[in-house]
Design a protein around this motif. Structure first.
Motif, PDB file in Angstrom:
ATOM      1  N   LEU A 130     -25.847  54.962 -22.943  1.00 24.61           N
ATOM      2  CA  LEU A 130     -25.644  53.653 -23.565  1.00 24.61           C
ATOM      3  C   LEU A 130     -26.850  53.248 -24.403  1.00 24.61           C
ATOM      4  CD1 LEU A 130     -23.909  51.598 -20.726  1.00 24.61           C
ATOM      5  CD2 LEU A 130     -22.888  52.550 -22.770  1.00 24.61           C
ATOM      6  N   ARG A 131     -28.039  53.506 -23.915  1.00 25.56           N
ATOM      7  CA  ARG A 131     -29.241  53.161 -24.697  1.00 25.56           C
ATOM      8  C   ARG A 131     -29.288  53.950 -25.989  1.00 25.56           C
ATOM      9  NH1 ARG A 131     -31.691  53.228 -19.479  1.00 25.56           N
ATOM     10  NH2 ARG A 131     -32.468  55.352 -19.857  1.00 25.56           N
ATOM     11  N   ARG A 134     -26.579  52.664 -28.410  1.00 29.48           N
ATOM     12  CA  ARG A 134     -26.956  51.348 -28.935  1.00 29.48           C
ATOM     13  C   ARG A 134     -27.971  51.483 -30.058  1.00 29.48           C
ATOM     14  NH1 ARG A 134     -31.230  47.872 -27.550  1.00 29.48           N
ATOM     15  NH2 ARG A 134     -30.827  45.679 -28.119  1.00 29.48           N
ATOM     16  N   ILE A 138     -27.275  50.208 -33.973  1.00 31.60           N
ATOM     17  CA  ILE A 138     -28.124  49.202 -34.634  1.00 31.60           C
ATOM     18  C   ILE A 138     -28.610  49.725 -35.975  1.00 31.60           C
ATOM     19  CG2 ILE A 138     -30.350  48.024 -34.496  1.00 31.60           C
ATOM     20  CD1 ILE A 138     -29.905  47.671 -31.522  1.00 31.60           C
ATOM     21  N   ASP A 145     -28.321  43.101 -33.567  1.00 23.38           N
ATOM     22  CA  ASP A 145     -28.280  43.589 -32.188  1.00 23.38           C
ATOM     23  C   ASP A 145     -26.900  44.174 -31.923  1.00 23.38           C
ATOM     24  OD1 ASP A 145     -29.103  44.232 -29.680  1.00 23.38           O
ATOM     25  OD2 ASP A 145     -29.091  42.181 -28.892  1.00 23.38           O
ATOM     26  N   VAL A 146     -26.841  45.067 -30.957  1.00 22.65           N
ATOM     27  CA  VAL A 146     -25.582  45.687 -30.527  1.00 22.65           C
ATOM     28  C   VAL A 146     -25.553  45.661 -29.012  1.00 22.65           C
ATOM     29  CG1 VAL A 146     -24.266  47.833 -30.385  1.00 22.65           C
ATOM     30  CG2 VAL A 146     -25.268  47.145 -32.562  1.00 22.65           C
ATOM     31  N   GLY A 147     -24.428  45.215 -28.458  1.00 22.44           N
ATOM     32  CA  GLY A 147     -24.245  45.217 -27.007  1.00 22.44           C
ATOM     33  C   GLY A 147     -23.174  46.218 -26.608  1.00 22.44           C
ATOM     34  N   LEU A 148     -23.436  46.933 -25.518  1.00 23.74           N
ATOM     35  CA  LEU A 148     -22.485  47.919 -25.007  1.00 23.74           C
ATOM     36  C   LEU A 148     -22.346  47.721 -23.501  1.00 23.74           C
ATOM     37  CD1 LEU A 148     -23.415  51.198 -26.910  1.00 23.74           C
ATOM     38  CD2 LEU A 148     -21.175  50.137 -26.896  1.00 23.74           C
ATOM     39  N   ALA A 159     -25.999  48.101 -21.702  1.00 24.77           N
ATOM     40  CA  ALA A 159     -27.196  48.504 -22.434  1.00 24.77           C
ATOM     41  C   ALA A 159     -27.997  47.259 -22.775  1.00 24.77           C
ATOM     42  CB  ALA A 159     -26.805  49.257 -23.703  1.00 24.77           C
ATOM     43  N   LEU A 209     -17.781  46.737 -27.038  1.00 25.11           N
ATOM     44  CA  LEU A 209     -18.760  46.947 -28.105  1.00 25.11           C
ATOM     45  C   LEU A 209     -18.909  45.623 -28.840  1.00 25.11           C
ATOM     46  CD1 LEU A 209     -20.539  48.469 -30.149  1.00 25.11           C
ATOM     47  CD2 LEU A 209     -18.432  49.187 -31.311  1.00 25.11           C
TER      48      LEU A 209
END
Length: 489
Positions: A130-131, A134, A138, A145-148, A159, A209
């Motif tokens: 996930l990291r 992400r 980005i 920012d991006v969230g997962l 993440a 996502l």
């Protein structure tokens, strides 16, 4: 190179217009088709913006030819061809630019998917996957920012966050299963837009996502993020399954290692047991053989005969206990419960009989303490005798000479609790966890004899009665063994 292309296109438009004007300003001049070349080139080079600007510039220049002709002659076949060229240039510019923009977005999407796949190559932990994804998103999406979030069984792995906050955008998507668009989060002077889409695999949502961007996040971009989410979902599902398989493999490896180590210890314990059991069996047999030979060869006084007969009886009883333990252990290893013939048994009488068996003249070392009005227990008399004999034998063997051993009993609800308490050396913590294992003997037992079977058999017999057994001990302070049996109501 882009500046040179733009300059060449502008020059081409100016030259074509000049040539048409010098040739008499005919709107139907064949040179008008050359206008399409710079329009197509700029649309391919700059997309929708390039196509629109080049088409607009072309229309402005070509209007200087068409409009005067319409004023002079009206709608003639030549001027109509000029108007058709107007429409054709505008259409080519718009369509070419649109198709180029879409092709570039599609290419960028595929490159993003490829970057995600590369980021996941060799990653075995879901959190690390996930990291990595992400960071790629980005960079590729130009996002603030991006969230997962991915569901892995009962847990949710996020993440750049420890958990999913209740009521958040991600939580709403996980709960509702539909995409959510927030026009402005209100966190700055410029609007910060958030679009969150569910990650779906085989019709089942597996995560979220979320993309946050400062500025515009239009409908086409949201649709592109949603399409990208479908590919990211498959990639993360593969990463999740890989991570789970890795965890299962590691757990299996640990269990196999533990089982192997346990089997090796059990094998060593059995080897030690064979040697100890041989000695334990030989000792009473030697005594029985020796005393029987003396009795057969000599005429002895009645008192001496009785003394030897008592010793022989005790050794025979000891031999019988060892054989019984071996038989019970054999049944346990085959998965069979001990055979019981249950009947009401008076606890105080059973404790007193066991104490008398081990006193042998040392009357004050064994103390029986039973609560008043104690009900009988529903037990097999022989099994109870063997439980008590094993526990008292251990208490006597591991206690200093002439130290007190107490046998106590009390009512505990629907059960009767019986405890054997000694003031011996005690049992270390690491050994106390294993004392009910077959063949196991605590280290540093010195010269104290034993087979390592007694407590394993005791626990099996107590369990077969539906009771429990526990051990409390401290090194240097003695040991308390408490077991319970059902009381007769």
């Amino acid at each position: 190179m882009t500046r040179a292309l733009a300059a060449a296109a502008a020059l081409t438009l100016a030259v074509v217009t000049t040539l048409i004007v010098q040739a008499g300003g005919d709107p139907a001049s064949a040179l008008r088709h050359v206008y399409l070349l710079p329009v197509v080139a700029l649309a391919l080079a700059f997309g929708g913006l390039g196509g629109a600007l080049s088409a607009g510039a072309t229309l402005v220049l070509y209007a200087s030819v068409v409009l005067p002709a319409i004023e002079r002659s009206g709608l003639t076949p030549e001027t109509i061809e000029g108007l058709v060229t107007f429409a054709l240039v505008a259409g080519v510019g718009a369509l070419g630019g649109t198709l180029t923009t879409r092709a570039r977005r599609q290419r960028a999407r595929y490159e993003t998917i490829l970057a995600v796949q590369r980021a996941l190559a060799g990653v075995t932990l879901l959190e690390a996957a996930l990291r990595s994804v992400r960071a790629v998103l980005i960079d590729r999406l130009g996002a603030a920012d991006v969230g997962l979030v991915v569901r892995d069984g009962e847990r949710e792995v996020a993440a750049a966050a420890e958990r999913v906050v209740a009521g958040s955008v991600a939580d709403r998507v996980l709960t509702g299963g539909a995409a959510v668009f927030v026009p402005d989060t209100g966190d700055g002077s410029r609007p910060r837009r958030v679009f969150a889409t569910p990650l779906v695999v085989a019709g089942q949502p597996i995560g979220v996502l979320a993309v946050e961007r400062v500025g515009e996040l239009g409908g086409e971009e949201r649709a592109a993020v949603e399409a990208l989410g479908a590919h990211v979902a498959v990639a993360l599902e593969n990463a999740r399954l890989t991570s789970r398989a890795r965890r299962f493999a590691d757990e299996l490896e640990r269990q196999v290692a533990n089982a192997t180590r346990h089997l090796e210890e059990l094998d060593r314990a059995k080897s030690v047991f064979v040697a100890v059991a041989s000695h334990e069996l030989r000792t009473p047999l030697t005594a029985l053989q020796g005393f029987s030979e003396i009795l057969a060869a000599r005429s002895l006084a009645p008192e001496e005969v009785r003394r030897m007969a008592g010793i022989m009886g005790a050794e025979a009883a000891r031999l019988g206990r060892i054989v019984s333990d071996l038989l019970d252990l054999s049944r346990l290893e085959r998965g069979l419960a001990p055979t019981l013939h249950r009947t009401p048994v008076a606890v105080e009488a059973a404790l007193a009989a066991t104490a008398n068996l081990f006193r042998r003249g040392a009357v004050d070392t064994l103390v029986v303490d039973c609560a008043s009005a104690l009900p009988p227990v529903d037990a097999d008399p022989d099994a109870l005798e063997r439980i008590l004999a094993n526990l008292v034998s251990n208490a006597v063997k591991y206690s200093p000479p002439d130290s007190e051993v107490r046998l106590c009993a009390r009512r505990a609800g629907a059960m009767v609790e019986i405890e054997v308490l000694d003031r011996g050396a005690g049992i270390p913590d690491e050994a106390r966890e294993r004392i009910f294992e077959p063949y196991y003997r605590a280290p540093d037992v010195g010269a104290v004899r034993g087979t390592g079977l007694g407590l394993a058999v005791v626990k099996a017999l107590v369990d077969a009665h539906g009771g429990t057994i526990r051990v409390e001990s401290a090194v240097g302070a003695g040991t308390r063994v408490t077991f319970s049996l059902p009381a007769v109501s």
